[in-house]
Write an enzyme that holds these catalytic residues in place. Structure first.
Site, short mmCIF file in Angstrom:
data_model
loop_
_atom_site.label_atom_id
_atom_site.label_comp_id
_atom_site.label_asym_id
_atom_site.label_seq_id
_atom_site.Cartn_x
_atom_site.Cartn_y
_atom_site.Cartn_z
N TYR A 87 -19.32 -101.67 -20.38
CA TYR A 87 -20.02 -101.67 -19.09
C TYR A 87 -20.81 -100.38 -18.96
O TYR A 87 -20.30 -99.30 -19.25
CB TYR A 87 -18.99 -101.78 -17.96
CG TYR A 87 -19.60 -101.76 -16.57
CD1 TYR A 87 -20.40 -102.82 -16.13
CD2 TYR A 87 -19.37 -100.69 -15.70
CE1 TYR A 87 -20.95 -102.80 -14.85
CE2 TYR A 87 -19.92 -100.67 -14.42
CZ TYR A 87 -20.71 -101.73 -14.01
OH TYR A 87 -21.26 -101.71 -12.74
N ASP A 108 -21.97 -93.27 -23.61
CA ASP A 108 -21.73 -93.42 -22.18
C ASP A 108 -20.33 -92.87 -21.91
O ASP A 108 -19.32 -93.55 -22.13
CB ASP A 108 -21.84 -94.89 -21.77
CG ASP A 108 -21.61 -95.07 -20.26
OD1 ASP A 108 -21.08 -94.14 -19.61
OD2 ASP A 108 -21.93 -96.15 -19.75
N LYS A 126 -18.52 -90.24 -12.53
CA LYS A 126 -17.11 -90.15 -12.13
C LYS A 126 -16.60 -88.70 -12.06
O LYS A 126 -16.91 -88.00 -11.12
CB LYS A 126 -16.27 -91.07 -13.02
CG LYS A 126 -16.77 -92.52 -12.81
CD LYS A 126 -16.00 -93.63 -13.42
CE LYS A 126 -16.58 -94.95 -12.93
NZ LYS A 126 -16.92 -95.92 -13.93
C1 PLP Z 1 -18.35 -96.68 -13.86
C2 PLP Z 1 -19.19 -96.73 -15.08
C3 PLP Z 1 -20.59 -96.74 -15.03
C4 PLP Z 1 -21.34 -96.85 -13.74
O1 PLP Z 1 -21.15 -95.77 -12.91
P1 PLP Z 1 -21.40 -95.97 -11.31
O2 PLP Z 1 -21.23 -94.58 -10.78
O3 PLP Z 1 -20.37 -96.94 -10.86
O4 PLP Z 1 -22.78 -96.47 -11.15
C5 PLP Z 1 -21.28 -96.66 -16.22
N1 PLP Z 1 -20.66 -96.58 -17.39
C6 PLP Z 1 -19.32 -96.58 -17.50
C7 PLP Z 1 -18.68 -96.46 -18.84
C8 PLP Z 1 -18.54 -96.68 -16.35
O5 PLP Z 1 -17.21 -96.73 -16.46
#
Ligand code: PLP
Length: 427
Positions: free
Chosen positions: A144, A239, A267
């Site tokens: 994701y 990511d 995060k």
């Molecule tokens: C949570 C998440 C996102 C998106 O971040 P948001 O602040 O919710 O837009 C992107 N990549 C990964 C791996 C994530 O866990």
């Protein structure tokens, strides 16, 4: 468990917001029941509006590595508020945070602060395309990367739990340039590079996948991605929105000793406030406006409140290396509690540092397909059992259990006991 107030609020919310929530996984769709409306959280404890208190293993889906409302962070934010909430002009905080990020993640020679992980990923992809002058990207099934159009293809997290494989409202043409490979399967990546020779701008990967549940990269997988992207003049994007500052202070890049071209953060970097960041090699980042012609901007980007929370959080992590050792110790203690379930052939546990998932399957979980062998009904039952016993874990199978510095050994022992009891029953 008393839930009157949550129920009342949910009913009202349901009329006002789609599904009653502002982000789908909060709606408890995959476990059933009424979502808890949270009143407050401190340390490892979260309290709902009906006064029920839980040990929290969601940690706002990752940011709360120090626990909720850590005193130092709250103080920093409060102080920052007195100076003003946003100026739309440069501040010292931005420089301090960027410098701290670069110190901990040296491959981010230059970076940009934005306001969410989604925004950071979207921008990183744009600069990768601008730099390479190529259009296609490769992502992995079950990873994701936020909800931007081009990445909502075979995505993980709530996208799986809601069984919406792809999103409506995303024109086919927006995802034509998104190619999908299988996690831990380098052949699937090689095939795409062969088929789309010279057209691939970047490979984006969660270096530890944590949105199809926690799935570890097999030895050599990330290394192979590094090699193939370099050979093909494509960029490797990590990511690290979840792994950054979590699997190690320097994230997965440090843990696996791999230098990606770009890293995306979110995060933890905001310490509970909305921030994302992306950055990497200087020559790539210099493509961004006003230096270059890749456009990216944000009214609230790098705002002083969010940066103060980020600076404080990262500083605490940096100054207390014991945190990572203790997280590992607590994680193993909890993982051990799942052993009766593992021995009974009911679950498989994947763990790295303070991230772990118990999949309700007896197949080894190493990619999206194997993750999907999980029995989500059994997970739902487990979730409600934990909740009834005062433990709040993710209301969906395909998420991580997040540990924080605020979990005491006693919290973990209590939780472990509940877990062990549950799985001893299913023998
Ligand atoms: C949570 C998440 C996102 C998106 O971040 P948001 O602040 O919710 O837009 C992107 N990549 C990964 C791996 C994530 O866990």
């Amino acid at each position: 468990m008393k839930q009157e107030k949550s129920k009342e609020l949910y009913e009202k919310a349901y009329e006002l917001m789609p599904g009653g929530v502002n982000s789908p996984v909060r709606a408890f769709r995959s476990v059933g029941g009424t979502p808890l409306f949270i009143q407050k959280a401190k340390g490892a404890r979260i309290t709902d509006v009906d006064g029920n208190e839980f040990i929290d293993f969601v940690g706002s889906w990752g940011p709360a590595i120090l626990g909720h409302a850590r005193d130092e962070v709250v103080e920093a934010v409060t102080k920052a508020c007195e100076y003003g909430l946003t100026f739309g002009a440069p501040t010292e905080n931005e420089v301090v945070l960027a410098d701290l990020i670069r110190e901990l993640m040296p491959s981010m020679e230059m970076l940009r602060l934005v306001s969410s992980g989604t925004e950071a990923v979207m921008s990183a992809i744009r600069v990768a395309r601008g730099y390479t002058k190529k259009d296609k990207i490769i992502k992995f099934r079950g990873c994701y990367h936020g909800h931007s159009d081009g990445l909502l293809v075979k995505a993980g997290s709530a996208v799986i739990s809601n069984t919406v494989p792809d999103s409506a409202g995303v024109p086919r043409s927006y995802t034509d340039n998104t190619l999908v490979a299988d996690y831990n399967n380098i052949t699937s990546v090689e095939n795409l590079f062969e088929q789309y020779k010279g057209q691939i701008a970047a490979v984006i990967v969660e270096p530890v996948a944590a949105n199809m549940g926690v799935v570890l990269p097999k030895p050599g997988f990330l290394e192979a991605l590094r090699i193939i992207t370099r050979e093909s003049e494509s960029l490797l994007i990590f990511d690290e929105v979840i792994t950054g500052f979590r699997v190690a202070l320097g994230g997965a890049a440090e843990y696996f000793k791999i230098q990606p071209d770009l890293i995306v953060l979110g995060k933890i970097v905001g310490g509970g406030m909305p921030i994302g960041a992306y950055g990497g090699r200087r020559e790539i980042m210099q493509m961004i406006a006003p230096l270059g012609d890749v456009y990216q901007a944000g009214t609230l980007s790098g705002n002083p409140i969010a940066t103060s929370a980020g600076i404080t959080t990262l500083s605490i992590l940096k100054n207390n290396p014991r945190i990572y050792q203790e997280l590992e110790k607590k994680a193993l203690l909890l993982k051990e509690a799942f052993q009766p379930g593992v021995e009974a052939g009911v679950i498989r546990v994947n763990q790295i540092g303070s991230l772990q998932s118990a999949f309700f399957t007896n197949a080894e979980v190493c990619d999206f397909e194997s993750a999907l062998t999980s029995d989500t009904k059994k997970y739902a039952e487990f979730f409600h059992y934990m909740l009834e016993h005062g433990v709040y874990i993710a209301p969906a199978q395909f998420e991580a259990i997040f540990l924080s510095d605020a979990h005491t050994e006693e919290d973990i022992r209590y939780t472990a006991e509940i877990v062990r009891e549950y799985f001893t029953r299913c023998r």
